[in-house]
Each structure stands twice: as C-alpha cells, then as structure tokens.
Design an enzyme around this catalytic site. Structure first.
Site, PDB file in Angstrom:
ATOM      1  CG  ASP A  93      -0.495   0.918  -3.737  1.00  0.00           C
ATOM      2  OD1 ASP A  93      -1.665   0.384  -4.484  1.00  0.00           O
ATOM      3  OD2 ASP A  93      -0.533   1.396  -2.704  1.00  0.00           O
ATOM      4  CE1 TYR A 105     -10.128   2.170   7.738  1.00  0.00           C
ATOM      5  CE2 TYR A 105     -10.716   3.752   9.698  1.00  0.00           C
ATOM      6  CZ  TYR A 105      -9.723   3.113   8.826  1.00  0.00           C
ATOM      7  OH  TYR A 105      -8.440   3.712   8.923  1.00  0.00           O
ATOM      8  NE  ARG A 126      -3.341   4.392  -4.902  1.00  0.00           N
ATOM      9  CZ  ARG A 126      -3.533   5.751  -4.501  1.00  0.00           C
ATOM     10  NH1 ARG A 126      -3.619   6.616  -5.385  1.00  0.00           N
ATOM     11  NH2 ARG A 126      -3.847   5.790  -3.138  1.00  0.00           N
ATOM     12  N   GLY A 169       0.930  -1.072  -0.074  1.00  0.00           N
ATOM     13  CA  GLY A 169       0.132   0.054   0.050  1.00  0.00           C
ATOM     14  C   GLY A 169       1.188   1.149  -0.067  1.00  0.00           C
ATOM     15  CG  ASP A 191      -4.641  -8.113  -5.003  1.00  0.00           C
ATOM     16  OD1 ASP A 191      -4.933  -7.612  -3.802  1.00  0.00           O
ATOM     17  OD2 ASP A 191      -5.732  -8.341  -5.561  1.00  0.00           O
ATOM     18  N   GLY A 247      -0.141   4.813  -1.186  1.00  0.00           N
ATOM     19  CA  GLY A 247      -1.068   5.934  -0.426  1.00  0.00           C
ATOM     20  C   GLY A 247      -0.737   6.992   0.187  1.00  0.00           C
ATOM     21  CD  GLN A 248      -3.199  11.232   4.291  1.00  0.00           C
ATOM     22  OE1 GLN A 248      -4.003  10.585   4.632  1.00  0.00           O
ATOM     23  NE2 GLN A 248      -3.300  12.303   4.510  1.00  0.00           N
ATOM     24  CE  LYS A 307      -7.666   0.265   9.865  1.00  0.00           C
ATOM     25  NZ  LYS A 307      -6.346  -0.269   9.243  1.00  0.00           N
TER      26      LYS A 307
HETATM   27  N1  LIG Z   1      -4.871   8.249   6.274  1.00  0.00           N
HETATM   28  C1  LIG Z   1      -5.496   8.473   7.739  1.00  0.00           C
HETATM   29  O1  LIG Z   1      -5.902   9.488   8.183  1.00  0.00           O
HETATM   30  C2  LIG Z   1      -5.507   7.190   8.504  1.00  0.00           C
HETATM   31  C3  LIG Z   1      -5.974   7.298   9.889  1.00  0.00           C
HETATM   32  C4  LIG Z   1      -6.125   6.186  10.555  1.00  0.00           C
HETATM   33  C5  LIG Z   1      -5.752   4.931  10.132  1.00  0.00           C
HETATM   34  N2  LIG Z   1      -5.164   4.788   8.719  1.00  0.00           N
HETATM   35  C6  LIG Z   1      -4.734   3.588   8.199  1.00  0.00           C
HETATM   36  O2  LIG Z   1      -3.458   3.601   7.550  1.00  0.00           O
HETATM   37  C7  LIG Z   1      -3.182   2.753   6.488  1.00  0.00           C
HETATM   38  C8  LIG Z   1      -2.947   3.451   5.295  1.00  0.00           C
HETATM   39  O3  LIG Z   1      -3.651   4.582   5.248  1.00  0.00           O
HETATM   40  P1  LIG Z   1      -3.650   5.649   3.665  1.00  0.00           P
HETATM   41  O4  LIG Z   1      -4.318   6.902   4.424  1.00  0.00           O
HETATM   42  O5  LIG Z   1      -2.428   5.772   3.378  1.00  0.00           O
HETATM   43  O6  LIG Z   1      -4.610   5.024   2.569  1.00  0.00           O
HETATM   44  P2  LIG Z   1      -4.663   5.089   1.317  1.00  0.00           P
HETATM   45  O7  LIG Z   1      -5.960   4.802   0.855  1.00  0.00           O
HETATM   46  O8  LIG Z   1      -4.201   6.623   0.980  1.00  0.00           O
HETATM   47  O9  LIG Z   1      -3.733   4.280   0.942  1.00  0.00           O
HETATM   48  C9  LIG Z   1      -3.939   2.849   0.753  1.00  0.00           C
HETATM   49  C10 LIG Z   1      -3.135   2.031  -0.258  1.00  0.00           C
HETATM   50  O10 LIG Z   1      -3.543   0.642  -0.455  1.00  0.00           O
HETATM   51  C11 LIG Z   1      -3.440   0.081  -1.682  1.00  0.00           C
HETATM   52  N3  LIG Z   1      -4.316  -1.094  -2.079  1.00  0.00           N
HETATM   53  C12 LIG Z   1      -5.486  -0.979  -1.783  1.00  0.00           C
HETATM   54  N4  LIG Z   1      -5.981  -2.265  -2.046  1.00  0.00           N
HETATM   55  C13 LIG Z   1      -4.875  -2.926  -2.126  1.00  0.00           C
HETATM   56  C14 LIG Z   1      -4.537  -4.355  -2.223  1.00  0.00           C
HETATM   57  N5  LIG Z   1      -5.492  -5.319  -2.208  1.00  0.00           N
HETATM   58  N6  LIG Z   1      -3.253  -4.813  -2.488  1.00  0.00           N
HETATM   59  C15 LIG Z   1      -2.370  -3.949  -2.329  1.00  0.00           C
HETATM   60  N7  LIG Z   1      -2.587  -2.564  -2.129  1.00  0.00           N
HETATM   61  C16 LIG Z   1      -3.576  -2.204  -1.921  1.00  0.00           C
HETATM   62  C17 LIG Z   1      -4.366   1.463  -2.120  1.00  0.00           C
HETATM   63  O11 LIG Z   1      -3.891   1.534  -3.790  1.00  0.00           O
HETATM   64  C18 LIG Z   1      -3.632   2.693  -1.588  1.00  0.00           C
HETATM   65  O12 LIG Z   1      -2.360   2.986  -2.527  1.00  0.00           O
HETATM   66  C19 LIG Z   1      -4.381   2.102   6.524  1.00  0.00           C
HETATM   67  O13 LIG Z   1      -4.674   0.977   7.162  1.00  0.00           O
HETATM   68  C20 LIG Z   1      -5.469   3.033   7.159  1.00  0.00           C
HETATM   69  O14 LIG Z   1      -6.694   2.390   7.581  1.00  0.00           O
HETATM   70  C21 LIG Z   1      -5.169   5.993   8.065  1.00  0.00           C
END
Ligand SMILES: NC(=O)c1ccc[n+]([C@@H]2O[C@H](COP(=O)([O-])OP(=O)(O)OC[C@H]3O[C@@H](n4cnc5c(N)ncnc54)[C@H](O)[C@@H]3O)[C@@H](O)[C@H]2O)c1
Length: 314
Positions: free
Chosen positions: A36, A144, A38, A10, A54, A13-14, A148
């Site tokens: 990832d 969600y 994507r 992943g 994946d 992602g952010q 978690k």
């Molecule tokens: N951003 C926040 O504010 C926040 C807050 C609390 C917890 N989290 C947790 O932190 C983690 C990362 O969050 P984020 O904000 O970076 O999320 P995001 O959605 O920005 O990134 C998640 C990434 O996972 C990838 N992904 C989705 N399905 C996939 C798969 N089957 N195989 C491989 N990759 C896959 C997506 O393409 C994406 O790039 C998550 O577990 C989220 O629950 C985030």
C-alpha cells in the site's frame, strides 16, 4: 496452490485488509504480500510480508513483481466515488494508470491471474433502476464510474489481445466492521453502525428512501475468491460481473438497527452524495455470475445487522 505468490495492492484499505487475511489463510502467510501507499494496517501487522508501494510507480512495481516471483496480482488501489467527485483528475489518473501499469506488467511477466474490482457505479441514470442486468445501457455520470467502465474494457482488451487472465466484479456498497471505508457514497451504511453503538445517533448524508445495492464484506470476500478460483473456462465475462447481495434504504437499515439498539435515532441531511446515489440502480441482477461460477449471497439485511452489531460490541 502452494507455488503461487500473490501481491495485493491497496492492502490497507477497506477490502484489502480482509482479502489479504483470507488469501493468507488459503495460500500461506508468506505467500501473500500486502502492499500500500499508506502504512500497514494494524490488522495485518505480524500476519505476513508488507511492502510500501505506489502503483503509479511502474518501475518499482515491476521490480517487486520480479523480485518476489509474483504469480497473481489483486489491484485494490483506487479513488472511490465521493472522493473522486472532489478531485476528478486525481481519480482518473490513479484509477486508469494504476490499472494499465498492472495489466502491462501482467502481460510482460506472464502473471497467471489478475483481480481488479469494478463497481455498480458504472451504471448511470439511464440504466434500469430495478434488477439492473449484466448488459444494459451504461452511461455513468461520475468520474469514478467513467474510470471503472473504461477499466472494464481495458481488462477485456488485455484478455482478448494478450490472454491476460484478468477477472473482475462490480461490487455494490460494501459493509464491514474491521477496516473503515475509503470515501464512497455507500459509506453511510458502515458509519451508521459505529455511530449507533457509540452515540445512539446518526446524521445520514442520504435521504431516508434512497435504495442502493449493498453487500456484507464476508460475501464480497467469498465472491472474490470464488471468482478467482473458478476454472478459466467458466469465466464468460471479461469486462466485469454483476454481483448482488441485498438492497435497502437508510430508513430500513435504521429500523433494523433499532431492534438491537432501541434508543437509536437517525436524522437526514443529504449532501452532494445524494445525486451520486440517485444516478445508480437500486438493485442488481446477477444471473450471469450465478450461472457461470455459482455466485449466491449468504447475508440479507437482518443477518448482516445482527453480525455487525455483535462484532462491534465485542
Ligand atoms: N468499498 C466499497 O464499497 C467498494 C464498492 C465498489 C468497488 N470498490 C472497489 O474496490 C477497490 C478497493 O476499495 P476499498 O473500499 O478497499 O478502498 P479504500 O480506499 O479503503 O482502499 C484503497 C487503498 O488503496 C491505497 N492506495 C491509494 N493510492 C495508492 C497508490 N498510488 N499505490 C498503492 N496504494 C494506493 C490506499 O492507501 C488504500 O489503502 C477499489 O477499486 C474500489 O473502487 C469498493
């Protein structure tokens, strides 16, 4: 440290982008493999190895872990709160099965350490609203949050039963300027900055006085790395640690932004995310993380706002 090989799942992602870059600085570019579903994020391109993966495909994941001699896994792939409410089955499947695939492989291949983030979304309407403690009533109302909370207990189970060294943080809403947020209820606190700079106007999907726990990304990355680098005996929580950064409402962040963008204006049009936000605590007590491995945030609302605006303007 040089012998470790890290897989970030992943990574586009952010959080993934910034965490991958931080880990590459510490462990060397070649030793941190970004993956990832994507395509590779532009900010990662050229900085180290990338594989398309994946997490639901356990066999392929297992092959990669063996082929690349992986010793640590950071699992960030998930469906977040707001997107999860639109597709509960998909959120449950990915958030649970992805984690179980990683934990199983970690056990079989004796992976040294696993990181998996939880969220303040584990808390529900019956949890204390202010300074919500590590251990309290936890009755999540979003899919969600349910995923978690279940995930936290899977981590705890794999640690106690199979000695998998899995570590976790309950992130608050994360604010960053490098990579865009991925469908959470706290995304407004990122969008508000880009809209303020580009259009001087923002329509907020939460009410003006909705307080939520938040954290600036540099703090979140540092918390993650400090937790993962802490000696094993310091880790007393194997579900997930509360961590706190700051707490503010849309009105408060808008007022702070106005100090830098005087003609900025905000209006409010709450949608389904208001109900999610109201089910969560407004602030978090992170005493246990502080006592166990010394967690302390650096950024408050003022310092974060200045840094966000300076970086977005450059
Ligand atoms: N951003 C926040 O504010 C926040 C807050 C609390 C917890 N989290 C947790 O932190 C983690 C990362 O969050 P984020 O904000 O970076 O999320 P995001 O959605 O920005 O990134 C998640 C990434 O996972 C990838 N992904 C989705 N399905 C996939 C798969 N089957 N195989 C491989 N990759 C896959 C997506 O393409 C994406 O790039 C998550 O577990 C989220 O629950 C985030």
């Amino acid at each position: 440290m040089a012998k470790d090989k890290i897989l970030v799942i992943g990574a586009s992602g952010q959080i993934g982008v910034e965490l991958t870059l931080a880990l590459r600085k510490m462990y060397g570019n070649a030793n941190v493999i970004a993956s990832d579903l994507r395509e590779e994020n532009d900010l990662l391109r050229g900085s180290g190895p990338y594989v398309s993966l994946d997490v639901m495909n356990k066999e392929m994941l297992h092959v990669q872990v063996i082929r690349q001699n992986i010793t640590q896994i950071y699992l960030l792939a998930a469906i977040l709160s707001a997107t999860g409410e639109k597709n509960p089955n998909l959120a449950w499947n990915l958030n649970m099965q992805g984690l179980l695939n990683v934990l199983d492989i970690a056990r079989e291949e004796q992976i040294k350490k696993v990181y998996w983030p939880s969220s303040i979304a584990v808390f529900g309407p019956t949890s204390p609203k202010q300074n919500c403690p590590q251990q309290t009533i936890i009755e999540p109302t979003t899919v969600y949050g349910i995923s978690k909370y279940a995930g936290e207990f899977w981590c705890n189970y794999f640690n106690h039963r199979y000695q998998v060294d899995v570590r976790s943080l309950r992130y608050p809403g994360l604010i960053s300027y490098k990579s865009s947020p991925g469908g959470g209820t706290t995304d407004y606190a990122v969008e508000i900055f880009t809209e303020a700079i580009e259009n001087k106007q923002y329509e907020c999907f939460l009410k003006a006085d909705t307080y939520l726990p938040m954290m600036y990304m540099p703090d979140a990355i540092r918390a993650t790395i400090e937790l993962m680098e802490a000696p094993e005996e310091k880790i007393s929580v194997r579900t997930s640690y509360n961590i706190s950064g700051m707490s503010f409402s849309p009105q408060e962040i808008a007022d702070e932004i106005k100090l830098h963008v005087p003609d900025f204006s905000i209006n409010y049009k709450p949608d389904y995310r208001q109900t999610i936000a109201e089910s969560w605590p407004q602030s978090i007590d992170d005493t246990v993380a502080n006592n166990d491995w010394g967690w302390k945030p650096e950024y408050d609302l003022k310092k974060m706002t200045k840094d966000m605006i300076d970086n977005l303007r450059n």
